[in-house]
Write an enzyme that holds these catalytic residues in place. Structure first.
Site, short mmCIF file in Angstrom:
data_model
loop_
_atom_site.label_atom_id
_atom_site.label_comp_id
_atom_site.label_asym_id
_atom_site.label_seq_id
_atom_site.Cartn_x
_atom_site.Cartn_y
_atom_site.Cartn_z
N ASN A 44 0.71 -1.25 -0.02
CA ASN A 44 0.05 -0.21 0.04
C ASN A 44 1.00 1.26 0.16
OD1 ASN A 44 0.60 -0.68 2.60
ND2 ASN A 44 -1.07 0.45 3.48
N GLU A 46 0.41 5.31 0.75
CA GLU A 46 -0.54 6.44 0.99
C GLU A 46 -0.29 7.91 0.61
OE1 GLU A 46 -1.18 5.73 5.25
OE2 GLU A 46 -2.21 3.70 5.08
N CYS A 55 -3.85 0.70 -2.74
CA CYS A 55 -3.92 -0.57 -1.84
C CYS A 55 -2.81 -1.49 -2.42
CB CYS A 55 -5.18 -1.31 -1.97
SG CYS A 55 -6.73 -0.46 -0.93
N GLU A 57 -2.91 -4.58 -3.11
CA GLU A 57 -3.37 -5.59 -4.05
C GLU A 57 -3.40 -4.88 -5.56
OE1 GLU A 57 -4.50 -4.82 -1.36
OE2 GLU A 57 -6.06 -6.49 -0.49
N CYS A 92 -10.11 -4.99 0.15
CA CYS A 92 -11.43 -4.11 -0.04
C CYS A 92 -12.03 -4.13 -1.17
CB CYS A 92 -10.64 -2.57 0.08
SG CYS A 92 -10.29 -1.87 -1.50
N1 THU Z 1 -5.36 -1.26 2.13
C1 THU Z 1 -4.73 -1.99 1.46
O1 THU Z 1 -3.50 -1.98 1.07
N2 THU Z 1 -5.65 -3.11 0.89
C2 THU Z 1 -6.65 -3.47 1.19
O2 THU Z 1 -7.32 -4.22 0.54
C3 THU Z 1 -7.34 -2.93 2.44
C4 THU Z 1 -6.76 -1.68 2.87
C5 THU Z 1 -4.55 -0.20 2.79
C6 THU Z 1 -4.96 1.03 2.43
C7 THU Z 1 -4.40 2.09 3.33
O3 THU Z 1 -3.42 2.41 3.14
C8 THU Z 1 -4.64 1.04 4.83
O4 THU Z 1 -4.58 -0.17 4.22
C9 THU Z 1 -5.71 1.42 5.68
O5 THU Z 1 -6.91 1.59 4.78
#
Ligand code: THU
Length: 138
Positions: A44, A46, A55, A57, A92
């Protein structure tokens, strides 16, 4: 399915180390296996304005698709606060939809690991009654 699940989970754990998550503090790693046996890692990423966050994935998928890959077998996902894996880190909804775009929902597998146990799902279990290219006649 004839692939090394432990190896894919290990690769997801390596991927998680690169997570850039200074705002949520929640680190995620993914390892995407192609039909040809290549593994693409993703973490991930940000952003201070939050919305551009990507994310793990989708990072893995976009890396692979941008390298010409179109045929995928499975993805392993791990995550946790501060990079400590204690619970399963399910993908997600947006990531599930991106998987749907490029994968067969019946055969593509999603592996989750909580540090002790592994759960395996077919994508269709995580995204029932999905909307896809066939709904557009494609
Ligand atoms: N996140 C992912 O990388 N994958 C997901 O499927 C769920 C959420 C990350 C996004 C963000 O950086 C952190 O987790 C919190 O939501």
């Amino acid at each position: 399915m004839g692939f090394d699940k432990n190896k894919l989970i290990e690769e997801a754990q390596i991927a998680m180390k690169a997570a850039y998550a200074p705002y949520s503090g929640y680190f995620v790693g993914a390892a995407l296996l192609t039909a040809g046996g290549k593994i693409y890692r993703g973490c991930n990423i940000e952003n201070s304005t939050y919305t551009p966050t990507n994310c793990a994935e989708r990072t893995a998928f976009f890396k692979a698709v941008s390298e010409g890959e179109r045929d995928f077998t499975a993805i392993a996902i791990v995550g946790g606060p501060g990079g400590v894996i204690k619970d399963f880190a399910p993908p997600c909804g947006v990531c599930r939809q991106v998987m749907e775009e490029f994968c067969d929902v019946k055969s593509f597998k999603v592996l989750l690991f909580n540090g002790a146990d592994t759960k395996e799902f077919a994508l269709e279990e995580l995204l029932p009654l999905s909307f896809g290219k066939s709904d557009l006649g494609k």
